[in-house]
Scaffold this active site. Structure first.
Site, PDB file in Angstrom:
ATOM      1  N   SER A 183       0.821  -1.213   0.000  1.00  0.00           N
ATOM      2  CA  SER A 183       0.000   0.000   0.000  1.00  0.00           C
ATOM      3  C   SER A 183       0.857   1.265   0.000  1.00  0.00           C
ATOM      4  O   SER A 183       1.614   1.522  -0.908  1.00  0.00           O
ATOM      5  CB  SER A 183      -0.958  -0.031   1.183  1.00  0.00           C
ATOM      6  OG  SER A 183      -1.899   1.008   1.125  1.00  0.00           O
ATOM      7  N   ASP A 228      -1.140   1.379  -3.984  1.00  0.00           N
ATOM      8  CA  ASP A 228      -1.963   0.316  -4.561  1.00  0.00           C
ATOM      9  C   ASP A 228      -3.330   0.811  -5.019  1.00  0.00           C
ATOM     10  O   ASP A 228      -4.156   0.016  -5.472  1.00  0.00           O
ATOM     11  CB  ASP A 228      -2.106  -0.857  -3.589  1.00  0.00           C
ATOM     12  CG  ASP A 228      -2.991  -0.545  -2.393  1.00  0.00           C
ATOM     13  OD1 ASP A 228      -3.050   0.629  -1.979  1.00  0.00           O
ATOM     14  OD2 ASP A 228      -3.623  -1.478  -1.862  1.00  0.00           O
TER      15      ASP A 228
END
EC number: 5.4.2.10
Length: 449
Positions: free
Chosen positions: A102, A243
């Site tokens: 992420s 992401d």
């Protein structure tokens, strides 16, 4: 069962440090395949990743483990997390795997799983995978090994889906937008989406090299986007994380628009059009000002623990459709099964177009209260729960809450993705929340020794 590996957002850590190692990923792929094939006898799993260099290594390891368990694999390549959720659902795959850390730097990586419905795996399934990890790795007979293929049109499928989430009559023609793709998974998706809808697009953070993901760009570093918007005189800027499941924005004057602002805009618009189903779900971090603004409009609001999986779970339980986090995870459950940065940004731009107003004007009904956050890093081996339950920390929190009274709120919580204790205080404008938060964070550090 206490989970050994799975946190609130999958498994995450530093590459090369257990369990973020190729041998563990091989076993993890096998364990997931073992669980899936016990139920169906045969299964298919989609694998996508962000742009960090270690994704190649872990993609191969997971593919090998799944194949050894008799699971067919479809490779998506670089793809935003919500795109993987969407494709898992539309391909009717048994599960989807996301290789991503992420918003973390490139030296970290992690694994997230999606169910066949495009939602995070249930705790019970994660526990069964962890149990399978304790079994010896075996390989199915050669004629039952899983096959692998690559889905070449994955990006195009997801681009068309994103465009379909706003009405056909909405054109972004005339809007100038700066996109910050964080050198991450949206770099080859977001520009096409916004350009094909008519926006004039310029880019930052759209040249990944495997090492630069999230480096001084993206939703966790909005200064780069802010400078580009002001320099170019753009109407707004949009920043995704590595992401692509979270989004933050800046208006034409460089003011930051966070997840609470975005939730307010979407909720107000749907409420005015009579299309808001139920209420809105936020988290313990949601600004008190948003809760009060929703209350004034007569919109129900509930808080859950931090983590988009908890937002999704509460939405499903209530039958509601809109929720999210201050960090920019926004869930529009009527169109997407998880937080989606591109889809959420499109909802806001559609509102701007339909009302013919800039962002700062649309936000005039929301007055957020000051909020301060300090991250206290844990020492190796420290127990976050024990620290928060210690008499010293409990007494400090109680004293702070007594000082704030009804004028503010205190929150201490362990991060689900990093070795941190997050210390947050918010309160009315006359309170010095920055000083109060620093004071409380210092007490937590003293308890750490």
């Amino acid at each position: 069962m206490t989970r050994k590996y799975f946190g609130t957002d999958g498994i995450r850590g530093t590459v090369g440090e257990y369990p973020i190692t190729p041998d563990f990923m091989l076993k993890l792929g096998w364990a997931m395949g073992r669980v899936l094939t016990r139920e169906s006898g045969r299964a298919r799993v989609l694998i996508g990743k962000d742009t960090r260099i270690s994704g190649y290594m872990f993609e191969s390891a997971l593919e090998a483990g799944l194949s050894a368990a008799g699971v067919d694999v479809a490779l998506l390549g670089p793809m935003p997390t919500p795109g993987i959720a969407y494709l898992t659902r539309t391909f009717r795959a048994d599960a989807g795997i996301v290789i991503s850390a992420s918003h973390n730097p490139f030296a970290d990586n992690g694994i997230k799983f999606f169910s066949t419905a495009g939602t995070k795996l249930a705790d019970e399934l994660e526990e069964r995978i962890e149990a399978a990890l304790e079994e010896p790795l075996t390989t199915v007979a050669a004629d039952r090994l899983g096959k692998a293929m690559r889905i070449d049109d994955a990006a195009g499928r997801y681009i068309e889906f994103c465009k379909s989430t706003i009405p056909n009559r909405v054109s972004l023609h005339g809007l100038s937008v700066v996109l910050d793709c964080a050198h991450g998974a949206t770099y080859h998706i977001a520009p096409s989406v916004f350009r094909e809808l008519g926006a004039e697009v310029s880019l930052v953070g759209a040249s990944p090299d495997g090492l630069n993901i999230n480096r001084d760009v993206g939703s966790t570093s909005p200064a780069t986007l802010r400078a580009a918007v002001i320099q170019q005189g753009a109407d707004l800027g949009i920043a995704f994380d590595g992401d692509g499941d979270r989004v933050l924005m800046v208006d034409a004057d460089g003011r930051e628009i966070d997840g609470d602002d975005i939730l307010y805009l979407i909720a107000r618009d749907r409420h005015q059009r009579g299309q808001l189903v139920g209420g809105v779900v936020g988290t313990l971090m949601t600004n008190l000002g948003l809760a009060m603004a929703l209350e004034r409009m007569g919109i129900p609001f509930e808080r859950v623990k931090v983590g988009d999986r908890y937002v999704v779970e509460r939405l499903a339980a209530k039958g509601w459709q809109l929720g999210g986090e201050s960090s920019g995870h926004i869930v529009c459950a009527d169109v997407q099964s998880t937080g989606d940065g591109i889809v959420s940004a499109l909802q806001v731009l559609a509102i701007m177009v339909s009302e013919g107003k800039p962002l700062h004007t649309l936000l005039s009904g929301l007055e957020k209260v000051p909020q301060a956050l300090v991250n206290v890093r844990l020492k190796p081996g420290s127990d976050a729960k024990a620290l928060l339950d210690s008499p010293g920390v409990k007494d400090a929190v109680a004293a702070m809450e007594a000082e704030l009274g009804e004028e503010g709120r205190v929150l201490l919580r362990p991060s689900g993705t990093e070795p941190l204790i997050r210390v947050m205080i918010e309160g009315r404008a006359h309170l010095d929340v920055e000083a109060l938060t620093s004071q409380l964070a210092a007490q937590v550090e003293r308890e750490l020794g």
